[in-house]
Design a protein around this motif. Structure first.
Motif: not given
Length: 715
Positions: A108-112, A124-131
């Motif tokens: 999640g830190a990288t996706v951020e 498109n963030l489908a399948g990514c870890h996000l709170t």
């Protein structure tokens, strides 16, 4: 633009280099336009972090707006945490469209870090870890965002979204939301929605056994805003909870149907009973809107005159999958007695057992089709690109020009086609052909003796090479640009259904399907542009020799799915498959489902010669595997990130092999996903739920994909 001096060798090597450029052999001898086209096929991480550093000219081209405007990281399984962070730092300001769909291995830190791409319009963030908090922080910085795809997982709390985040969401026009928990997600915040795609993947029970309920959504946020909606799409996984939750989404639509709605699609496995709200919705749609795309649950159409009252503008997609739609209904209510439907690009009639037959209460599922109905369909929908007729018995009558394959050959624009196996059998009188032996009694030439490729043998029923006289051969010759082909037995059931225990047996194929074997498989070799091939329940495959023809001639093949070919007591095509695989240089996905399959050293040695292979799934009741061969295969195939093996091996053997693979290769392959488990073990369902959705949906589970969704539904 001519290349600069620093791009070229100096000294004594200058003359040979110049000659190479003159001959067009040197990469930098191409024009900028050609180089940009070449570079567009290079993964963004390699482009920016590697190719860009090779020389000044490529450094400039790699930062061209045409290459940095859109960044696609899905299926870039080598995109590690550090690479993604560095990529965002270097070109983040230039990126306007970003897809990280299915990047489950990124934290999640990288996706951020996506928040640094402040110019993003689509993400498109489908399948990514996000709170909820991370999503809020990220969207607060993306003020230009208009298109968003996310997952809503357990623990999501809309009250944690900041006012800045909600302001961004209020401007979003396209939303794709995958739900793993009962929730409205961010839909109530998206007040300008024009396109809404909902994927319901909620399990009926938690791991602890708690039964979920849609009542958890009562009191959540405000109701969705649909007033500007143009496209509504909902796809439900099996389970009553998904149906309960989707009804809450539809309740708002039933109060007031959006005036600009032109696509309404609901895909539901099994039955989905109508309610008073849904009836009001359908009646309102029939009165107030003209649709371009339609898909409804089968129970909403069966026995109703709904289609007769629906208005269509320029329809491009129809799906009546599993509906009790007769040929008369198809002609009168869909085709309107042969009206012009040249705009229709995709048609899904899978599971419609009577859609090509006249209305009759006495008709059986295996009776012959009415060629006149199919001829009307082909004439009205002459520009079809995607057609699905699977999961039904479509037996052609005798007579010239009346066979299903002969009529479908008129659809010259077809790019994907799904047919039942029995539909491609020649409709010749039984007296004119030698009967093919039943699958369980089929005996290969020489009672198990291997057939050498290229050596003439005595032809057996279903074993001869492709015959120009066969209707299936003629059909494929008429659609040379076909990219996806599926031949699936009408009674085929995968041994691994979704959210259920493994199936131990399936009904036998029909008599027509018994005529389809190696010669029909070999005919597929005509399709030079074929990318995706599925063959399931072909009982008269005796040696699999046709697979070699496909491997030799279909050089664009990227995904291959084979299931229950030949007799089920043994895998008769193992040798032919081993001969085929070394020719499949572009094969990325391989799915095999075959009882008693032996995944031995010979098989994995052949498979290791597929240099592009990324995902492997083997489903074999009573099948065996050699752990040493699996380890050697993974060591040779450096791009394989998915290894799913479901066989008859013991639980201890499976666990030991899985741990060995993860221990040996996880560090160098961040996206590695290994699942090795006994197929008939009672804990299989719990194991499957941990598989990333991108792999579960595309490789692990068997399903027909032709016309499954409207084309270009999402970028």
């Amino acid at each position: 633009m001519a290349s600069s001096g620093e791009d070229m060798p100096t000294g004594g090597a200058a003359a040979p280099a110049a000659a190479a450029v003159a001959d067009g052999a040197h990469l930098l001898g191409f024009s900028d336009e050609i180089l940009l086209h070449i570079l567009s096929h290079v993964p963004s991480t390699d482009l920016v972090l590697n190719v860009r550093r090779s020389c000044r000219r490529l450094a400039a081209l790699c930062l061209d707006r045409s290459l940095t405007h859109t960044v696609l990281l899905q299926q870039d399984y080598e995109a590690s945490e550090d690479k993604v962070k560095q990529l965002v730092r270097e070109i983040g300001r230039e990126v306007q469209q970003l897809s990280m769909a299915g990047c489950y291995w990124l934290s999640g830190a990288t996706v951020e870090h996506v928040a640094r791409c402040r110019g993003l319009v689509k993400v498109n963030l489908a399948g990514c870890h996000l709170t909820s908090l991370r999503l809020s922080k990220m969207l607060s910085a993306l003020q230009h965002l208009r298109s968003l795809a996310i997952d809503v997982s357990p623990g999501f709390d809309a009250s944690q979204l900041s006012s800045e985040c909600k302001a961004t969401l209020s401007r979003v026009r396209e939303l794709k939301q995958t739900l793993y928990t009962p929730s409205y997600g961010v839909v109530p915040c998206c007040t300008s929605l024009e396109k809404l795609l909902l994927y319901f993947e909620i399990l009926d029970r938690t791991r602890e056994g708690t039964v979920l309920s849609g009542q958890l959504m009562v009191g959540q946020s405000n109701v969705p805003h649909y007033q500007n909606l143009r496209v509504f799409y909902a796809r439900l996984a099996p389970g009553y909870i998904n149906q309960e939750v989707v009804r809450l989404y539809l309740a708002v639509l039933s109060d007031r149907t959006p005036e600009n709605l032109h696509a309404f699609l609901i895909s539901v496995p099994g039955s989905f009973a109508e309610s008073g709200a849904t009836k009001n919705l359908l009646e309102s749609m029939a009165r107030n809107v003209a649709l371009d795309a339609l898909q409804l649950p089968k129970s909403w159409l069966n026995g109703a005159a709904l289609l007769q009252h629906m208005k269509f503008s320029r329809p491009f997609y129809f799906s009546f999958s599993r509906c009790a739609l007769s040929g008369g209904h198809l002609i009168q209510r869909v085709l309107n007695s042969g009206r012009d439907l040249r705009s229709l690009a995709s048609l899904n009639l899978s599971g419609c057992a009577h859609c090509l037959a006249p209305d009759s209460l006495l008709r059986k599922a295996e009776d012959d089709i009415d060629s006149g109905i199919l001829e009307t369909l082909v004439a009205a929908c002459c520009n079809l690109r995607h057609l699905n007729l699977s999961a039904a018995h479509h037996h052609s009558p005798e007579g010239p020009g009346r066979h299903l394959c002969q009529l479908l050959a008129r659809l010259r624009h077809l790019r994907s086609l799904s047919l039942p196996v029995c539909a491609v059998a020649d409709a010749a009188p039984q007296a004119d052909r030698a009967p093919a032996p039943p699958a369980l009694h089929a005996v290969p030439c020489g009672f198990g003796k291997k057939v050498r490729v290229g050596v003439q043998t005595c032809p057996l029923p279903g074993q001869a090479g492709p015959q120009p006289a066969s209707v299936f051969w003629s059909l494929l010759k008429s659609v040379p640009f076909l990219e996806r082909l599926e031949l699936i037995g009408s009674s085929f059931s995968s041994a691994m259904p979704r959210n259920e225990p493994a199936i131990r047996s399936s009904p036998p194929p029909c008599s027509r399907a018994q005529r389809v074997g190696d010669s029909e498989v070999a005919a597929i070799g005509q399709l030079a542009f074929l990318r995706h091939l599925t063959l399931a329940q072909l009982p008269s495959v005796l040696t699999g020799s046709g697979l070699v023809s496909i491997g030799l001639q279909c050089q664009q093949l990227q995904s291959l799915s084979l299931a229950n070919l030949g007799m089920l007591g043994r895998a008769v095509y193992t040798s032919a498959l081993s001969d085929m695989l070394p020719h499949c240089k572009r094969l990325k996905d391989l799915r095999l489902e075959q009882p008693y399959f032996s995944a031995n050293a010979q098989f994995f040695q052949a498979l290791s010669q597929c240099p592009a292979l990324q995902r492997l799934c083997l489903v074999s009741r009573s099948g065996t595997l050699q752990p040493e061969a699996v380890l050697a295969f993974m060591a040779r195939c450096l791009h394989v990130v998915v290894c799913h093996l479901f066989t008859g091996e013991s639980l201890s053997t499976c666990r030991s092999l899985q741990q060995s693979l993860l221990r040996s290769f996880q560090a160098e392959r961040p996206a590695l996903n290994v699942v090795i488990f006994p197929l008939l073990h009672e804990g299989l369902t719990d194991v499957i739920r941990d598989v990333p959705m991108v792999h579960l949906d595309e490789v692990t589970l068997f399903k027909s994909r032709v016309a499954e969704e409207p084309p270009n539904l999402w970028w």
